[in-house]
Design a protein around this motif. Structure first.
Motif, PDB file in Angstrom:
ATOM      1  N   ASP A 131      -9.312  81.990   1.432  1.00  0.00           N
ATOM      2  CA  ASP A 131     -10.749  82.252   1.398  1.00  0.00           C
ATOM      3  C   ASP A 131     -10.949  83.768   1.482  1.00  0.00           C
ATOM      4  OD1 ASP A 131     -13.410  82.643   1.944  1.00  0.00           O
ATOM      5  OD2 ASP A 131     -13.559  80.993   3.396  1.00  0.00           O
ATOM      6  N   SER A 177     -14.133  85.138   1.271  1.00  0.00           N
ATOM      7  CA  SER A 177     -15.564  85.389   1.460  1.00  0.00           C
ATOM      8  C   SER A 177     -15.846  86.022   2.827  1.00  0.00           C
ATOM      9  CB  SER A 177     -16.350  84.089   1.330  1.00  0.00           C
ATOM     10  OG  SER A 177     -15.996  83.205   2.373  1.00  0.00           O
ATOM     11  N   TYR A 178     -16.941  86.753   2.882  1.00  0.00           N
ATOM     12  CA  TYR A 178     -17.370  87.413   4.126  1.00  0.00           C
ATOM     13  C   TYR A 178     -18.734  86.860   4.534  1.00  0.00           C
ATOM     14  CZ  TYR A 178     -13.619  90.735   3.266  1.00  0.00           C
ATOM     15  OH  TYR A 178     -12.390  91.304   3.059  1.00  0.00           O
ATOM     16  N   ALA A 179     -18.827  86.367   5.765  1.00  0.00           N
ATOM     17  CA  ALA A 179     -20.085  85.788   6.231  1.00  0.00           C
ATOM     18  C   ALA A 179     -20.833  86.728   7.178  1.00  0.00           C
ATOM     19  CB  ALA A 179     -19.804  84.464   6.944  1.00  0.00           C
ATOM     20  N   ASN A 180     -20.242  87.889   7.475  1.00  0.00           N
ATOM     21  CA  ASN A 180     -20.808  88.793   8.490  1.00  0.00           C
ATOM     22  C   ASN A 180     -22.192  89.298   8.083  1.00  0.00           C
ATOM     23  OD1 ASN A 180     -17.942  89.175   7.576  1.00  0.00           O
ATOM     24  ND2 ASN A 180     -17.728  89.811   9.694  1.00  0.00           N
ATOM     25  N   LYS A 181     -23.075  89.362   9.071  1.00  0.00           N
ATOM     26  CA  LYS A 181     -24.412  89.926   8.825  1.00  0.00           C
ATOM     27  C   LYS A 181     -24.580  91.262   9.549  1.00  0.00           C
ATOM     28  CE  LYS A 181     -26.479  86.719   6.293  1.00  0.00           C
ATOM     29  NZ  LYS A 181     -25.277  86.399   5.517  1.00  0.00           N
ATOM     30  N   ASN A 191     -21.314  92.920   0.889  1.00  0.00           N
ATOM     31  CA  ASN A 191     -21.833  91.553   0.877  1.00  0.00           C
ATOM     32  C   ASN A 191     -23.124  91.435   1.677  1.00  0.00           C
ATOM     33  OD1 ASN A 191     -21.320  88.849  -0.016  1.00  0.00           O
ATOM     34  ND2 ASN A 191     -20.843  88.313   2.106  1.00  0.00           N
ATOM     35  N   ARG A 222     -18.032  81.891  12.365  1.00  0.00           N
ATOM     36  CA  ARG A 222     -17.643  82.415  11.043  1.00  0.00           C
ATOM     37  C   ARG A 222     -18.457  83.672  10.766  1.00  0.00           C
ATOM     38  NH1 ARG A 222     -15.719  78.926   6.374  1.00  0.00           N
ATOM     39  NH2 ARG A 222     -15.361  80.470   4.767  1.00  0.00           N
ATOM     40  N   GLY A 223     -17.789  84.778  10.564  1.00  0.00           N
ATOM     41  CA  GLY A 223     -18.477  86.051  10.367  1.00  0.00           C
ATOM     42  C   GLY A 223     -18.844  86.739  11.673  1.00  0.00           C
ATOM     43  N   TRP A 271     -12.842  78.101  12.713  1.00  0.00           N
ATOM     44  CA  TRP A 271     -13.797  78.806  13.563  1.00  0.00           C
ATOM     45  C   TRP A 271     -14.280  77.839  14.645  1.00  0.00           C
ATOM     46  CZ3 TRP A 271     -13.277  79.409   8.338  1.00  0.00           C
ATOM     47  CH2 TRP A 271     -13.053  80.714   7.851  1.00  0.00           C
TER      48      TRP A 271
END
Lengths: 932, 184
Positions: free
Chosen positions: A220, A222-226, A254, A406-407, A690
């Protein structure tokens, strides 16, 4: 090598001895080429071929996976190993400098024995046989007269310490330590006491291997960080966590917001959306105010203010107690500014940040989910009150629901693979001993004599190496446990891969204790041994130097700070050059010598008969891998019960080649081995998940309760251990009689802006002195000259004077040659500098390149050149840690500039260590600047 | 095999020089040097400098500091440090190794093949072969793989030490290597 005495050589003839000619004798013997040529040895170069070897760096603690090509048995190219997700094919200048390490003509080559005084650097070459006998004889004498506990083994910072620890634990000393003890323990305290981990990092390692809905495993990316907030942490320069630099950029692209809180506009700040130039030593103020803001303004009904995770209390204990204690401070007035603690205005006064900015930061951290609040080593871990910072930081990540989201924020210590337990600690923790204490014979475990936890630092879970000079000088007073009242001296110091004399705490103090003599003129510490492949300051004080195989010449295991269990192999790329030996060989050689010297605790069955090669040793360690439980979302292995411990290769676990023990709750696959790793690009990767703390059958939280502990069970237990006994001296310093078991607060030191005890220094010593890590120029890495040459962040800059290190050599043809002889033009080489804001420079009439003295209130000083830079907050000076004033000729050009480069470690307060962890206070000092 | 005229003497000198770069001076050195003291002014001076037994310990410490360390030695004795950008095990080391291999020789242990002592030993080996081809090979080897860096090394040694012994050793080494590298 053929054995022949020099006398025989002389008696026979000058050129021949019996049937042997002089070229067949001694260290430099030429033999018929069929003798003992192993592939990859220097001598096989002409017979060799191209090979690709997957290995792991250990030149710095990042330990990136590497892909190394050898050609004709000689290291040719070095790249990152693309199969190791930690660095995913990338590596930095240090990673590719392996060739300069292995093939440095200045590396330690032979065992040596001191012939001058300690500190003089005079040695003679000796054989392994002689040095091992020398060490064993001294150690046995010390053991007989004073006890094995009087020997300290410092395993340093080059990883792969277990063979050394094993040796000394079996010898009977409980005092084995490593560099982590002086790295950043305050930074680790919060995670340790709240969730049992050590290091919280953002969920940025990519790729990670994730179970898909169809049951397959896929990488994976993908990056979920905000939101990511780095406080006093600079991963773009101090690349300790390799994936954080590239991951931060990817997450930002992202849509994640990146904030850097740092007195310096670091390389990481340059990539951020927002830089907050905080006053040094006030990170705890910021975190406490963020927490107050979040608790005050949390509103589950308002979608914009749902800061708190409504379920975090399901997985925690003691929150009401913590919150009550925290809130009790809100009505108190801070004597330094008469404002209520943790209010926005209070924080503005102390941190130098705008109240509105602090409110915005707290609001965004609470509302932009997933987020990660990450605090750094130098920036927070090196302040006296870094323990407060890490505790509040962990709280903020947990109560907002970002922990292991996650993130969000992952405690990498809780999810990494297990590296096994053959370091010998089981032995020392089970060995019964007796000692006479106050005239009585007392029985206890050898472990009960461990100098920190039974002495001045009962809560220092990682040891208090920075405070060792005090114990070395005064002896160890055991205050707790069965041997309370016992006192013992320190009689031997064995250092491997570390350089405490330069980087563990006050430099002058280490030099003093390592060369101190008793009334008879003998050294107070009769044996000091230094093991390394670089000759660093600690080596100056060694009685014996042992050359250790470099990271390209030895085996080991790496599992550094990943988000999922990963294990990769450090594979010898070439055999050890010269007479260097790997750590398992050194362990066995010394073990045999101790055994031969009559040590009953050292037996072949535990050493040389058990580990015939380094591969044997590491195979045993790998039996425990990955050692993590089958928990989290998505579940790593749906076919196995939740909460069971996983052991074995990823392949066997995936294919179901396992046995399941339902009593012990273990899924045992085919054990991981060095050979398996070798056949799989050097790396084993197990699945990511996670929310790994939520499993009802037991998650990753490593506290005693298995939950987040806002009532600190660990410190509670320490309090019980020390009850009715003397209060540790540093607790007294902060006004405590016991360790805190819930929210705690104390001020940092030498900070005239937050601690009333130091306001008197504000005028006369107007600068706060901090350090900023330059990762390519650390304590040891500078011995590769071209790493030292790279300029960085206005901290390590080409301000050298013109210098001829040795006279320029001209060849017979008239050209110049490098011969350990070098002429450097002015401005051609980077050196450690003192970073100063131009506003301050103008006020003091200073220009870039001016040489100044930094003097602290303790009358200690250091010299260096000023570099005026907008990158630093006014009123703050920044220098690279452990990088200037270097005293060992092992450091190359940096050594040549020792008189004009600053060492902040000369300006520390030698009597201060953080009260719980015992960490040296590296980053709290005030200085004045005097132009030379 | 028959030794060519004067080569016995050269072999003896190579043996002593080999010894001088292999181990730090010790009590055996004065006797060893006394055997070659008559072979020229440089040898005589060197033998005289090593006669003072009280000075031997000092010479020994300085020898170790200059050539073996620990740390940044002033006078590396490895050819590739001079010929391959300051590092060991460069391409020149492999060339040297190939030259040894041609005669079925290989260094024992794990010290790179272009250490001066190995190279002097190889010259000794070729000298002892006692035939013209070997001596020709010796001069080719010395010219290509010793004379290319030994002058730099000896200048470094001369500059790094004020001690007569080491200055004389530098001069002597330069002279011998120059002589070796001349065509036979």
């Amino acid at each position: 090598m053929k054995e022949i005495t020099r006398r025989k050589f002389l008696v026979a003839s000058t050129a021949t001895v019996g049937a042997l000619s002089f070229w067949e004798l001694g260290h430099y013997a030429l033999a018929a080429s069929k003798s003992n040529v192993t592939d990859g040895s220097p001598q096989s170069a002409v017979l060799g071929k191209e090979r690709v070897i997957y290995t792991a760096d250990a030149f710095c603690a990042s330990e990136c996976g590497l892909q190394v090509t050898t050609y004709n048995g000689v290291i040719s190219t070095i790249y990152g190993n693309p199969h190791v997700p930690y660095n995913a094919g990338t590596t930095c200048a240090k990673g590719v400098s392996g060739k300069q390490v292995v093939y440095s003509p200045y590396r330690l080559k032979y065992p040596m024995i001191r012939v001058g005084a300690r500190g003089e650097g005079k040695f003679r070459r000796a054989s392994w046989e002689e040095v091992s006998r020398y060490i064993a004889t001294k150690l046995e004498a010390i053991k007989q007269q004073y006890g094995p506990e009087t020997v300290i083994m410092d395993g340093g910072d080059m990883t792969d310490q277990p063979p050394y620890w094993r040796l000394f634990y079996y010898f009977g000393s409980p005092n084995c330590t490593q560099h982590g003890a002086i790295c950043d323990t305050p930074r680790r305290l919060g995670p340790y006491i709240i969730e049992g981990g050590l290091r919280i990092e953002p969920d940025l390692m990519r790729p990670v291997l994730v179970r898909q809905p169809d049951g397959s495993l896929k990488n994976d990316y993908s990056y979920a960080n905000k939101m990511i907030i780095y406080v006093g942490w600079n991963p773009f320069t101090a690349t300790r966590i390799n994936y954080e630099s590239r991951g931060t950029v990817a997450a930002k692209q992202n849509g994640a917001k990146v904030v850097v809180v740092d007195p310096a506009f670091s390389n990481t700040a340059a990539q951020a959306d927002w830089w907050l130039p905080i006053r040094p030593g006030t990170d705890a103020d910021l975190f406490a105010t963020m927490l107050r803001y979040i608790l005050t303004n949390n509103n589950p009904q308002d979608p914009e203010r749902q800061y708190l995770d409504p379920r975090f209390q399901d997985y925690s204990v003691g929150w009401p107690e913590f919150e009550t204690a925290f809130r009790s401070w809100w009505t108190k007035s801070d004597p330094i500014n008469n404002l209520p603690y943790f209010s926005l205005q209070w924080a503005q006064e102390r941190t130098g940040l705008a109240a509105q900015d602090i409110a915005t930061l707290a609001h965004e951290f609470g509302s932009k989910k997933p987020a990660a609040l990450v605090w750094g080593m130098n920036g927070t871990g090196h302040h006296f009150n870094g323990e407060v910072v890490s505790t509040l930081g962990t709280v903020l990540n947990v109560i907002t629901g970002n922990f292991d989201a996650r993130g969000g924020a992952i405690d990498t210590a809780l999810v990494r693979s297990n590296k096994g337990g053959n370091g010998g600690s089981k032995q020392i923790k089970s060995q019964m001993i007796t000692r006479t204490v106050n005239g009585k014979t007392i029985k206890g475990l050898a472990w009960d004599l461990e100098m920190d936890n039974n002495g001045a630092w009962p809560a220092a879970f990682w040891g208090a190496l920075g405070a060792y000079p005090k114990q070395m000088s005064e002896g160890v007073q055991i205050n707790y446990g069965p041997f309370a009242g016992y006192h013992y001296p320190i009689k031997a110091f064995f250092v491997r891969g570390g350089n405490p004399a330069n980087s563990a705490s006050t430099e002058q103090r280490w030099a003093e204790v390592l060369s101190a003599k008793d009334g008879s003129g003998d050294y107070q510490i009769p044996l000091t041994v230094y093991v390394d492949n670089a000759y660093l300051e600690t080596g100056l004080y060694a009685d014996v130097i042992l050359p250790e195989a470099s990271f390209m010449e030895r085996m080991g295991l790496s599992d550094i700070y990943p988000s999922e269990p990963v294990m990769y192999l450090r594979e010898p790329v070439v055999p050890p050059q010269f007479e260097a030996k790997n750590q398992v060989e050194i362990m066995n050689i010394l073990a045999k010598a101790l055994h031969d010297a009559g040590d009953p605790d050292i037996q072949g069955a535990d050493f040389w008969d058990r580990y015939h090669s380094e591969e044997d040793f590491w195979n045993e360690a790998l039996l425990e891998a990955p050692g993590r439980t089958n928990v989290g979302e998505p579940l790593p292995y749906p076919r196995y019960p939740v909460g069971y411990k996983l052991l074995g290769t990823p392949e066997s676990l995936e294919k179901g080649q396992v046995s399941i023990d339902h009593t012990k709750k273990i899924v045992q696959g085919v054990p991981l081995t060095v050979a398996w790793l070798r056949d799989h690009h050097g790396v084993a990767v197990w699945p990511m998940a996670w929310e790994r703390y939520k499993a009802p059958s037991g998650g990753i939280i490593a506290t005693k309760s298995g939950k987040f502990e806002f009532h600190f069970g660990f410190l509670d237990a320490v309090n019980k251990y020390i009850a009715n006994r003397p209060v540790p001296y540093m607790l007294n310093q902060v006004g405590w009689t016991r360790y805190p078991t819930t929210f705690f607060w104390y001020e940092t030191v030498w900070n005239p802006y937050t601690n009333p005890a130091y306001t008197q220094y504000r005028t006369q010593y107007p600068f706060q002195l901090i350090s900023g890590r330059i990762h390519q120029s650390m304590s040891a890495t500078q011995y590769v000259d071209w790493l030292g040459r790279i300029s960085e962040e206005h901290l390590w800059m080409p301000l050298n004077d013109a210098k001829t290190f040795h006279p320029v050599v001209t060849t017979g043809q008239g050209g110049e040659k490098i011969a350990g002889i070098h002429h450097l033009r002015q401005g051609a080489w980077s050196i450690a500098v003192i970073q100063m804001n131009p506003v301050d420079g103008q006020r003091l009439g200073l220009r870039t390149g001016d040489l100044v003295r930094l003097v602290n209130p303790l009358k200690q000083e250091t010299k260096g050149k000023v570099f005026l830079s907008e990158l630093i907050r006014p009123g703050v000076l920044r220098v690279p840690p452990g990088s200037g004033g270097r005293l060992t000729p092992g450091m190359g050009q940096t050594y040549e500039y020792r008189s004009i480069t600053p060492s902040s470690n000369r300006l520390l307060d030698p009597n201060l260590s953080s009260p719980i962890t015992g960490m040296s206070t590296f980053n709290d000092m005030v200085v004045k600047v005097i132009k030379i | 095999m028959g030794m060519l005229t004067g080569e016995t003497r050269k072999l003896e000198q190579l043996a002593v020089l080999h010894r001088l770069y292999s181990d730090a001076p010790d009590a055996s050195l004065p006797l060893l040097l006394s055997r070659v003291a008559s072979q020229g002014a440089l040898w005589e001076a060197l033998a005289r400098s090593a006669q003072d037994s009280a000075a031997l310990a000092t010479l020994s410490t300085e020898w170790t500091t200059l050539f073996e360390g620990p740390g940044r030695i002033a006078v590396p004795l490895f050819g590739s440090v001079y010929l391959d950008h300051g590092l060991l095990m460069g391409s020149s080391t492999q060339e040297v190794l190939a030259a040894y291999a041609k005669y079925g020789l290989i260094p024992e242990g794990k010290i790179p093949a272009d250490h001066l002592a190995f190279e002097l030993g190889f010259c000794g080996f070729l000298t002892a072969q006692g035939h013209v081809d070997a001596l020709s090979e010796r001069s080719d080897f010395a010219k290509r793989w010793m004379w290319s860096w030994v002058p730099a090394m000896t200048e470094a040694l001369h500059a790094a030490s004020d001690t007569p012994f080491f200055r004389e050793l530098a001069q002597l080494t330069l002279t011998i290597v120059q002589h070796l590298s001349q065509s036979e």
